[in-house]
Enzyme design. Structure first.
Site, PDB file in Angstrom:
ATOM      1  N   HIS A   1      -8.685  -1.817 -10.395  1.00 57.90           N
ATOM      2  CA  HIS A   1      -9.589  -0.897  -9.710  1.00 57.90           C
ATOM      3  C   HIS A   1      -8.924   0.481  -9.715  1.00 57.90           C
ATOM      4  O   HIS A   1      -7.695   0.600  -9.745  1.00 57.90           O
ATOM      5  CB  HIS A   1      -9.784  -1.394  -8.270  1.00 57.90           C
ATOM      6  CG  HIS A   1     -10.824  -0.690  -7.477  1.00 57.90           C
ATOM      7  ND1 HIS A   1     -10.588   0.541  -6.889  1.00 57.90           N
ATOM      8  CD2 HIS A   1     -12.090  -1.025  -7.138  1.00 57.90           C
ATOM      9  CE1 HIS A   1     -11.667   0.913  -6.226  1.00 57.90           C
ATOM     10  NE2 HIS A   1     -12.595  -0.002  -6.357  1.00 57.90           N
TER      11      HIS A   1
ATOM     12  N   ASP B   1      -2.716  -6.285  -5.301  1.00 61.47           N
ATOM     13  CA  ASP B   1      -3.960  -5.872  -4.660  1.00 61.47           C
ATOM     14  C   ASP B   1      -4.817  -7.124  -4.472  1.00 61.47           C
ATOM     15  O   ASP B   1      -5.366  -7.668  -5.430  1.00 61.47           O
ATOM     16  CB  ASP B   1      -4.662  -4.849  -5.554  1.00 61.47           C
ATOM     17  CG  ASP B   1      -6.061  -4.489  -5.075  1.00 61.47           C
ATOM     18  OD1 ASP B   1      -6.521  -5.059  -4.069  1.00 61.47           O
ATOM     19  OD2 ASP B   1      -6.703  -3.640  -5.727  1.00 61.47           O
TER      20      ASP B   1
ATOM     21  N   LYS C   1     -14.055  -7.244   2.998  1.00 60.93           N
ATOM     22  CA  LYS C   1     -14.298  -8.273   1.991  1.00 60.93           C
ATOM     23  C   LYS C   1     -14.234  -9.670   2.607  1.00 60.93           C
ATOM     24  O   LYS C   1     -14.577 -10.654   1.969  1.00 60.93           O
ATOM     25  CB  LYS C   1     -13.245  -8.196   0.882  1.00 60.93           C
ATOM     26  CG  LYS C   1     -12.964  -6.825   0.311  1.00 60.93           C
ATOM     27  CD  LYS C   1     -14.028  -6.335  -0.619  1.00 60.93           C
ATOM     28  CE  LYS C   1     -13.554  -5.076  -1.348  1.00 60.93           C
ATOM     29  NZ  LYS C   1     -14.578  -4.499  -2.215  1.00 60.93           N
TER      30      LYS C   1
ATOM     31  N   GLN D   1      -9.963  -8.401  -3.800  1.00 65.60           N
ATOM     32  CA  GLN D   1     -10.988  -9.293  -4.343  1.00 65.60           C
ATOM     33  C   GLN D   1     -10.616 -10.766  -4.241  1.00 65.60           C
ATOM     34  O   GLN D   1     -11.479 -11.639  -4.325  1.00 65.60           O
ATOM     35  CB  GLN D   1     -11.266  -8.935  -5.808  1.00 65.60           C
ATOM     36  CG  GLN D   1     -11.950  -7.607  -5.990  1.00 65.60           C
ATOM     37  CD  GLN D   1     -13.328  -7.575  -5.376  1.00 65.60           C
ATOM     38  OE1 GLN D   1     -14.063  -8.565  -5.379  1.00 65.60           O
ATOM     39  NE2 GLN D   1     -13.710  -6.430  -4.828  1.00 65.60           N
TER      40      GLN D   1
ATOM     41  N   CYS E   1     -15.663   1.040 -10.411  1.00 63.96           N
ATOM     42  CA  CYS E   1     -14.353   1.663 -10.207  1.00 63.96           C
ATOM     43  C   CYS E   1     -13.289   0.987 -11.069  1.00 63.96           C
ATOM     44  O   CYS E   1     -12.137   0.814 -10.649  1.00 63.96           O
ATOM     45  CB  CYS E   1     -13.955   1.634  -8.725  1.00 63.96           C
ATOM     46  SG  CYS E   1     -14.962   2.689  -7.687  1.00 63.96           S
TER      47      CYS E   1
END
Length: 404
Positions: free
Chosen positions: A121, A198, A224, A201, A362
């Site tokens: 991202h 990260d 999320k 997700q 993104c």
């Protein structure tokens, strides 16, 4: 037992209509929906004990402080951090990444190397590019393959004694690919490089154990995870958090202040300047309680059923191409149909009550790799159903017919 109909009753927004059609919400990779228990926690905070934390002697402040720090401990336990002060509450994943990037400005010199994956991202690319411009460090990229997975042979070749930090996502937001972060972390540590993952997700689908992973930094966002927007976390190993300088100056992050010198507070307050999103932090903890009550194994199993069902149905549509075909992926499908622009498909689907995401998500380097302007992305959550997928497929066929 997993009962999707009962779960759906927990989410008031799923009862609404869009353009006169029942809402089918397939934009979960952008943000999940919020269960009533989390909404109630937000209302309860502002109705009953809204006050600033840590500094007040009065009852409301003490109650708010207790709830906020209880949430930190919930987050610690969820991610299995060793200590609660290794959890820094942030404004979200992007904020957390920028905190680490800012801190490394004092630790890098010209010629040092950073490694990023091609599946990132923008929020896990741009801060590091800015850091390289400031320090003279060099950014290197793990390339991707045609099925949307990382070229791990090249990754191992990129690692060397100059590598100081490796950062990649746990799961690609654009393609759903689950990256082999265990291998990435282990290999980086062999050359004494730190690793930031990260998890924005991944965390809606996977319950990461930061100690088992031996990761140095792990970041994620509450929105999320059925929580509110504007709050997230930075997990950092204690030794790394103590090495990094404060990200911001202000109240709460100090031990003593004079006009001659300021000394900083210990962890986690060193990184939490100013009044935080108190309500958001408390609601984050409630959201994790809710998702754990559903069960992450059950969530993963059910979402995989949805993924397989939707994939099979989509591939029956003539001219449809799925981007990101890894065998190891979460419930995300990015696709295009022939030469039809993804925006046009998304706009028609919206008129039929179906929320999907269109564009480059993104993750423009991924789209550049495939030489496309973007994709239609359908992303599923544990409160979605196969019946909703059938509605989506029928609507997609209608959109394709109108646009062909």
């Amino acid at each position: 037992m997993f009962n999707v109909d009962k779960i759906r009753e927990d989410f008031p927004i799923l009862k609404r209509e869009v353009h006169g059609k029942p809402l089918v919400y397939f934009d979960n990779a952008a943000t999940s929906q919020t269960p009533q228990v989390v909404i109630d926690a937000i209302v309860d905070y502002y109705s009953n004990y809204n006050a600033n934390i840590h500094r007040g002697v009065h009852t409301l402040s003490q109650e708010a402080t207790d709830k906020y720090e209880e949430a930190r401990i919930k987050i610690q336990h969820h991610f299995n951090a060793k200590q609660p002060y290794e959890i820094i509450l942030t404004a979200g994943t992007t904020h957390a990444i920028n905190m680490v990037a800012s801190g490394f400005e004092t630790l890098l010199q010209k010629g040092d190397e950073l490694i990023v994956s091609a599946l990132e991202h923008h929020s896990n690319i741009v801060p590091w590019q800015m850091l390289c411009e400031k320090t003279g460090a060099v950014l290197k990229v793990i390339p991707m393959t045609g099925d949307g997975v990382l070229d791990m042979k090249t990754y191992h070749k990129l690692l060397n004694k100059n590598t100081k930090l490796v950062f990649c996502n746990h799961v690609s937001n654009a393609l759903g690919t689950i990256n082999p972060i265990e291998e990435i972390i282990e290999a980086a540590h062999k050359v004494n490089a730190a690793v930031l993952i990260d998890g924005a997700q991944a965390t809606p689908h996977i319950k990461p154990d930061v100690q088992a992973l031996d990761v140095d930094f792990y970041v994620a966002s509450a929105h999320k995870l059925c929580g509110p927007t504007g709050v997230g976390l930075l997990y950092g190993k204690q030794e790394w958090l103590e090495k990094l300088p404060p990200y911001q100056g202000g109240g709460e992050m100090i031990a003593t202040v004079s006009f001659e010198k300021t000394t900083y507070a210990g962890l986690p307050h060193k990184f939490e300047a100013g009044t935080p999103n108190i309500c958001g932090g408390i609601a984050f903890g409630v959201a994790l309680d809710y998702m754990n009550s559903v069960g992450f194994k059950q969530i993963a199993s059910y979402e995989n059923e949805l993924l397989e069902y939707a994939t099979e149905k989509l591939l029956q549509i003539e001219g449809l191409k799925i981007f990101g075909t890894s065998k190891n992926k979460t419930a995300v499908i990015s696709f295009n149909v022939g030469a039809i622009h993804p925006y046009d498909i998304g706009a028609i689907l919206d008129k039929l009550g179906i929320a999907v995401r269109t564009g480059h998500h993104c993750a423009q380097p991924i789209m550049d790799y495939f030489q496309i302007p973007g994709t239609v992305r359908a992303s599923f959550s544990f409160y979605n159903t196969k019946h909703e997928i059938e509605i989506f497929i029928d609507a997609l066929k209608r959109a394709v017919s109108m646009l062909s």
